[in-house]
Design a protein around this motif. Structure first.
Motif, PDB file in Angstrom:
ATOM      1  N   TRP A  44      10.700  -7.336  -4.240  1.00  0.00           N
ATOM      2  CA  TRP A  44       9.577  -6.616  -4.809  1.00  0.00           C
ATOM      3  C   TRP A  44       9.953  -5.823  -6.060  1.00  0.00           C
ATOM      4  O   TRP A  44       9.142  -5.055  -6.573  1.00  0.00           O
ATOM      5  CB  TRP A  44       8.994  -5.647  -3.777  1.00  0.00           C
ATOM      6  N   LEU A  65      11.707  -3.234  -6.477  1.00  0.00           N
ATOM      7  CA  LEU A  65      11.755  -1.777  -6.399  1.00  0.00           C
ATOM      8  C   LEU A  65      13.090  -1.287  -6.947  1.00  0.00           C
ATOM      9  O   LEU A  65      14.130  -1.850  -6.631  1.00  0.00           O
ATOM     10  CB  LEU A  65      11.654  -1.320  -4.946  1.00  0.00           C
ATOM     11  N   LEU A 113       9.546   6.454   2.524  1.00  0.00           N
ATOM     12  CA  LEU A 113       8.469   5.996   1.631  1.00  0.00           C
ATOM     13  C   LEU A 113       8.636   4.506   1.341  1.00  0.00           C
ATOM     14  O   LEU A 113       7.692   3.726   1.449  1.00  0.00           O
ATOM     15  CB  LEU A 113       8.503   6.809   0.340  1.00  0.00           C
ATOM     16  N   HIS A 160       7.739   2.350   4.266  1.00  0.00           N
ATOM     17  CA  HIS A 160       6.300   2.239   4.451  1.00  0.00           C
ATOM     18  C   HIS A 160       5.671   1.367   3.367  1.00  0.00           C
ATOM     19  O   HIS A 160       4.778   0.553   3.643  1.00  0.00           O
ATOM     20  CB  HIS A 160       5.670   3.637   4.443  1.00  0.00           C
ATOM     21  N   LEU A 161       6.166   1.512   2.163  1.00  0.00           N
ATOM     22  CA  LEU A 161       5.643   0.705   1.066  1.00  0.00           C
ATOM     23  C   LEU A 161       5.912  -0.773   1.321  1.00  0.00           C
ATOM     24  O   LEU A 161       5.029  -1.625   1.186  1.00  0.00           O
ATOM     25  CB  LEU A 161       6.288   1.152  -0.250  1.00  0.00           C
ATOM     26  N   ASN A 180       3.707  -2.156   3.942  1.00  0.00           N
ATOM     27  CA  ASN A 180       2.393  -2.399   3.379  1.00  0.00           C
ATOM     28  C   ASN A 180       2.360  -3.678   2.556  1.00  0.00           C
ATOM     29  O   ASN A 180       1.426  -4.475   2.657  1.00  0.00           O
ATOM     30  CB  ASN A 180       1.992  -1.234   2.471  1.00  0.00           C
ATOM     31  N   LEU A 181       3.398  -3.844   1.733  1.00  0.00           N
ATOM     32  CA  LEU A 181       3.401  -5.005   0.852  1.00  0.00           C
ATOM     33  C   LEU A 181       3.486  -6.299   1.655  1.00  0.00           C
ATOM     34  O   LEU A 181       2.783  -7.272   1.381  1.00  0.00           O
ATOM     35  CB  LEU A 181       4.569  -4.907  -0.128  1.00  0.00           C
ATOM     36  N   LEU A 236      -1.834   1.993   9.405  1.00  0.00           N
ATOM     37  CA  LEU A 236      -1.182   2.266   8.124  1.00  0.00           C
ATOM     38  C   LEU A 236      -1.565   3.644   7.604  1.00  0.00           C
ATOM     39  O   LEU A 236      -0.722   4.399   7.098  1.00  0.00           O
ATOM     40  CB  LEU A 236      -1.556   1.201   7.104  1.00  0.00           C
ATOM     41  N   ALA A 291       0.981   6.678   6.868  1.00  0.00           N
ATOM     42  CA  ALA A 291       1.081   7.253   5.528  1.00  0.00           C
ATOM     43  C   ALA A 291       0.771   8.741   5.562  1.00  0.00           C
ATOM     44  O   ALA A 291       1.408   9.548   4.882  1.00  0.00           O
ATOM     45  CB  ALA A 291       0.116   6.544   4.581  1.00  0.00           C
TER      46      ALA A 291
END
Ligand code: HEA
Ligand code: HEA
Ligand code: CUA
Ligand SMILES: [Cu+2]
Lengths: 562, 251, 257
Positions: free
Chosen positions: B14, B16, B27, B30-31, B34-35, B83, B87
């Motif tokens: 991704w 990042l 974070l 969690h990101l 989500n992705l 989610l 978050a």
């Protein structure tokens, strides 16, 4: 005085949006070229300076969002199709209608004039946050350019409000005999909800702009802190407020505005999918409800643009929840679309392909919405290209697919000529490929940390360049894809021009559609025969072989009571 | 710098950037969750769409609304709620409470087109600033009031230097227009709004040099409103602070 | 297989010969449906062909349009009023970390009370004008071309409204002057809002004045009774709305500071 017919008004609106889309596309390509080759000299102009880049961004966003995606689906196709679809032969207030169209045209002309005033167009983005937008000291373009921009937006807002009032009254009052609310096609529901949102939201924008203009010219401080030092000069205003007030008012307008842009497309997609799948729209009443619900929730979510803008963190949580809630009616729509085409062996005509493309792009762009709606993630993603990717897929591309779908679908109705299907399919293939190729990689550059509205992505001394350099290859790819995407519209252009020059062919209802606008006498301006709706749209037999249109009385079949 | 864990979790996939802060790990997790979920739903939706188009036998209606609409919708509701709650926890942990009292205090001021960082100096108190006194060419960009004794030992730097593994409490201000203070590698972003102050706290963990970017359109120089965050091991930071304090004392 | 079809409402409606529902056997009422629409069950004028939805079809369209327009105007003022409350509670920290809220409630010039009374009276006369346009007997006469009794009366009442409207606006100008003379409120956020709200309202009222003039001209010029009714009706509804809006805004300025 001869009153302009609503279809002429509609075509006028379409003409405005065609001019705007050409302009907006050119601006976007200039942006892309500059981002990839900062040293590239625009012929007849020279280097694109940072402030010029920002002017491009601002004008591209404004033109595309207001003058393309608000004008064409809502006012353009609204005027062309809506009256016929509800079995009316006119809009409620024809004079007001024509006046709105002319005012919109003037607004576009004024907006474009911003390029030519001293110091050029404004550079504060389509959201125009103060104090940047409140003082000419803040940068080039923030003087006359900003005033011109604000004037154009006010005119546009007045015109859109008037056109919304017209649409609402037409739908409430001019439905044909038998055209009950539940029998309205979903397109009409889309137009209706979008018009409601227009009337609600544009007024708020106007109020905010009036206050901003006071701050700019009358030394008030509606959006300014007690003291503000710009460029070494203390602003000579009185008052003690906060720029955040503008953000609240702007986004209270801004979020409904993006739904205004997409709701008509959603309605059209539902109807076109059902038409070519030869089925009823799956869960019709639920689709009406979700249209209204999306409109309603859309009013309550504006704070999701402000998670890290200085909003109270508790308020951030509240807006996060209302925003996540909006994903549900949207998902319900996606599910209905999927269920409608599921194993229906649809005819893959060009409008159908674009409707399917709309579904695909809406899902792709929409799924990143709930990600952005989580404040903790937005803290990382806010104002990066991830957001740009989100809204180009769901708004720009899905919206444009809705427009293309509408054009291919209704062209035979309005011009009595059919666009070439093979060319249309080529256009579809190239466009969907170009759309994904351009905007999917933007998610990655955004995740890599790349901010939007940067006139130059690297080359600045410091660790920023090291961070942002990693995305250079992707950016190059995006630029090439954007050029490809723009060129992919040439077959479309050719198709339209070529067909327009052909002699008319008597194609009556070539898609075997069931909604009222295809009734044989629906488009006649005066006809002794009133239009009547005998049933809801999308009445097909189970084997897809036969259908009954809304306007057909049904002696032939035995009516069942439901 | 290929980190095995990063590859497994998809950080590389991704794009990042590496993470150098304490809260960034959760974070990121969690990101990425989500992705992946978004990608899975995207694939699933297209799979359903394409299979539905490809199957040649026409299905007969009526199909049940319950199974096709309400059950998946319920599942999606649960998913989105899950989610959102996850978050929300992270957000609350980061934002609902202020910084630790022992956190290091630094004031960040944004102006067109530079960032300034102010340390309170030996007395641990920031001096007063007056906007009318601000004058960058004269060496007082923040307008520190010379009459205020607290201000004389304040350190103003154009680089944000921080010790590793100590919590930092940033006070964000802006002089002219709204600016966005963002450090991608710290997973940090908060706007600095003129006329008000915003606080944000975090703990850098890995020493290194990081980019501070402006992420709120603030004028023609927005793109070059960048600064450097230098995270030092505690000893080195102490040494740096001592030199700067000595310099300030000599003034 | 034949498609399943819901019979249209048109067909579900009683056929003309069917008198079951209406005939209560008393013989007093004729066996025809004389209900005039509204939301009577199964009979809604909107289900009739356009142009045959009763004598006031056009009027009700215009009313709906005016209603949506007023909704837009309302949103405009709601936005400003919310900004008013936000700013009122806004403060900032000064250089000495003291919390400053320099909102200084503006003392409203007392002439506004008078203006408000004038506006209320003007609304009353506007309503008289509107009612007079719909008095059945006279409307019939006028419609048949036997003089113009309703229009004449409406002209009178509308002229009074117009005069009162102008008095109100002049009164507002006096209030602005009085306030400007008071140095104390110069440049205070609260007076900014006072000016913004009263100017915005006055601008909207000025549109109403324009509409009144247009209605007066229309009463003279227009040949169709319906057009005259529409002109007066729409103008008066707008005028009422501006009156009610003023009451709310005035209450806000007087008591909400
Ligand atoms: C409708 C909205 C819309 C559309 C269509 C587009 C189209 C495109 N946009 Fe735009 N964009 C915005 C809305 C839109 N954009 C907004 C709101 C912003 C933010 C501005 C801001 O920050 O203030 C933005 C910002 C933005 C950026 C970010 C700049 C930055 O922050 O630094 C970039 C960068 O690549 C970009 C690129 C593009 C490209 C390559 C296209 C290409 O897709 C263009 C190719 C064109 C087409 C594919 C259209 C063809 C259309 C038809 C064929 C339909 C015609 C039919 C009828 C009219 C009936 N846009
Ligand atoms: C047409 C325009 C449009 C639409 C429809 C949306 C829809 C949504 N948007 Fe978007 N948004 C914009 C246009 C739009 N947005 C623009 C222009 C901006 C930037 C403005 C600027 O700063 O310039 C923006 C920015 C933006 C932000 C702020 C980002 C930031 O600045 O940091 C956020 C945050 O919450 C957000 C959220 C959402 C959400 C939750 C939806 C939801 O409505 C999405 C709902 C859709 C779905 C959830 C998909 C449903 C599908 C499925 C769930 C699949 C089902 C799966 C199977 C059946 C297997 N949007
Ligand atoms: Cu400062 Cu952008
Ligand atoms: Cu939004």
């Amino acid at each position: 005085m001869r009153v302009m017919h609503h279809r002429a008004v509609g075509l006028g609106y379409i003409a405005i949006s065609v001019v705007a889309v050409l302009l907006g596309t050119v601006l976007s390509l200039l942006m892309r070229l500059h981002l990839s080759w900062p040293a590239w000299k625009l012929p007849l102009h020279g280097l694109i300076l940072p402030e010029e880049y920002l002017a491009l961004v601002t004008m591209h966003g404004t033109i595309m969002l207001f003058f393309v995606l608000t004008v064409a689906p809502q006012s353009g196709f609204g005027n062309l199709i809506l009256p016929a679809q509800i079995g009316s032969r006119k809009m409620a207030f024809p004079r007001l209608n024509a006046a709105s169209m002319y005012l919109t045209a003037v607004a576009l002309a004024v907006l474009v004039a911003a390029f030519f005033v001293p110091q050029g167009a404004p550079i504060s983005g389509w959201t125009a946050y103060p104090p940047l937008s409140a003082s000419p000291l803040a940068g080039p373009g923030q003087g006359d350019g900003m005033d011109v921009w604000l004037a154009a937006i006010v005119m546009f807002a007045v015109a859109s409000t008037a056109s919304g009032i017209n649409t609402l009254t037409t739908i409430v009052k001019l439905r044909a005999e038998g055209m009950t609310w539940e029998r309205l096609p979903l397109t009409v529901w889309g137009w209706f909800t979008a018009a409601l949102l227009s009337v609600l939201a544009f007024s708020v924008l106007m109020a905010a702009i009036v206050m901003l203009l006071c701050d700019r010219h009358l030394h008030t401080g509606f959006f300014l802190p007690a003291q503000d030092l710009i460029n070494g000069v203390m602003l000579g205003h009185t008052g003690d407020s906060s720029p955040l007030l503008w953000l609240h008012l702007f986004w209270f307008f801004g979020h409904p505005e993006v739904y205004i842009a997409i709701l008509p497309g959603m309605g059209l997609t539902s109807m076109v999918l059902a038409n070519f799948a030869r089925r009823k729209v799956f869960a019709y009443r639920l689709m009406i409800a979700t249209t209204l619900l999306i409109g309603f929730l859309g009013i309550l979510v504006w704070g999701h643009h402000m998670f890290v803008a200085g909003l109270n963190p508790f308020a951030g949580s509240a807006f996060a929840i209302s925003t996540m809630a909006i994903a549900l009616p949207a998902s319900a729509k996606v599910l209905s679309w999927l269920a409608t085409v599921w194993r229906s062996r649809p005819q893959l005509t060009t409008p159908m392909l674009f409707a399917l493309g709309f579904v695909s792009l809406f899902v792709a762009g929409g799924l990143t919405g709930p990600i952005l709606a989580q404040p903790i993630l937005d803290e990382y993603l806010h104002n990066t290209f991830f957001v740009v990717a989100h809204f180009h897929l769901i708004m720009a591309m899905a919206g444009i697919f809705g427009l293309c779908c509408a054009t291919y679908y209704w062209f035979p109705l309005i011009f009595r000529r059919q666009l070439s299907e093979p060319l249309g399919k080529v256009h579809f293939g190239l466009t969907i490929f170009g759309a994904y190729s351009t905007f999917l990689p933007m998610h990655l550059t955004g995740l890599a940390g790349e901010p939007r509205q940067y006139a130059q992505l690297n080359g600045i001394a410091g660790p920023g360049t090291a961070l942002l350099q990693t995305t250079t290859p992707l950016q190059l790819h995006i630029t090439f894809s954007a050029l490809f995407l723009a060129c992919a519209q040439l077959p479309f252009l050719y198709n339209v021009l070529r067909t327009a020059l052909l002699p008319p062919t008597a194609v009556e209802n070539p898609w075997n559609a069931t909604t009222m606008e295809w009734a044989p006498n629906a488009l006649e301006e005066t006809s002794p025969e009133p239009l009547m709706a005998y049933r809801g749209p999308c009445q097909y037999s189970d084997d897809a072989a036969t259908f009954i249109a809304q306007w057909q009385p049904d002696e032939a079949s035995t009516p069942h009571l439901e | 710098m290929l980190n095995a864990q990063a590859i497994v979790s998809g950080q590389q996939f991704w794009h990042l950037p590496r993470n150098a802060s304490l809260h960034g790990r959760s974070l990121d997790q969690h990101l990425l969750l989500n992705l992946w979920i978004a990608l899975a739903l995207l694939t699933l939706a297209h799979f359903i769409l394409l299979v539905g188009l490809a199957v040649r036998r026409r299905a007969h209606r009526p199909i049940h609304k319950l199974t096709l609409e309400y059950l998946p919708l319920a599942a999606l509701t649960v998913l989105f709620a899950f989610l959102a709650i996850r978050a929300q926890r992270l957000w609350a942990a980061q934002r609902y409470t202020g910084a630790d009292l022992a956190a290091m205090q630094v004031e960040v001021t944004g102006m067109q087109f530079a960032w300034y960082f102010r340390y309170p100096g030996k007395d641990a108190t920031f001096g007063q600033t007056k906007l009318a006194l601000a004058d960058a060419p004269a060496g007082n960009p923040l307008g520190i009031d010379p009459k205020d004794s607290y201000g004389t030992d304040d350190i103003v730097s154009s680089q944000l230097v921080l010790p590793a593994n100590r919590e930092v409490d940033l006070t964000l201000r802006a002089q002219d227009v709204i600016h966005g203070f963002a450090v991608p590698e710290m997973r940090l972003k908060q706007n600095a709004v003129p006329g008000q102050t915003a606080h944000i706290h975090f703990t850098p963990t890995t020493p290194g040099t990081y980019a501070i970017l402006c992420t709120q359109l603030c004028g023609l120089g927005h793109y070059r409103m960048q600064a450097t965050m230098l995270v030092l091991p505690p000893e080195k930071f102490a040494a740096w602070l001592a030199t700067r304090e000595a310099q300030a004392g000599a003034r | 297989m034949a498609p399943t079809i819901t019979p249209p409402e048109i067909d579900r409606r009683r056929p003309p010969g069917d008198i079951r529902e209406n005939d209560n056997g008393s013989g007093r009422r004729p066996p025809t449906d004389k209900r005039t629409g509204g939301n009577g069950e199964g009979d809604n004028w909107n289900d009739r062909p356009q142009g045959r939805r009763g004598p006031r079809e056009r009027l009700s369209q215009v009313r709906v349009g005016v209603f949506f327009g007023l909704f837009a105007v309302l949103m405009f003022f709601i936005a400003i009023v919310s900004a008013f409350f936000v700013t009122k509670s806004n403060g900032h920290f000064d250089a000495y970390s003291r919390y400053i809220n320099d909102w200084l409630p503006t003392a409203i010039p007392s002439i506004l009370w008078l203006n408000t009374a004038v506006l209320i009276v003007s609304s009353a006369s506007a309503e008289l004008a509107r009612r007079s346009m719909f008095q059945e007997q006279d409307v019939m006469d006028e419609w048949l071309g036997l003089g113009r009794p309703t229009s004449r009366r409406a002209t009178l009442w509308l002229s009074i409204t117009l005069a009162l409207g102008i008095v109100f606006l002049s009164g507002q100008v006096v209030a602005w002057k009085q306030l400007a003379a008071q140095q104390r409120y110069r440049g205070n956020p609260s007076s900014h809002f006072f000016y913004l709200i009263t100017y915005a309202h006055a601008a909207h009222l000025l549109i109403g004045v324009g509409a009144l003039v247009a209605a007066l001209v229309g009463l003279h010029r227009s040949r169709r009774m319906l057009t005259r009714q529409i002109l007066v009706d729409a103008t008066v509804w707008y005028w009422h709305a501006m009156g009610v809006l003023w009451l709310l805004l005035f209450a806000l300025l007087e008591f909400g500071q």
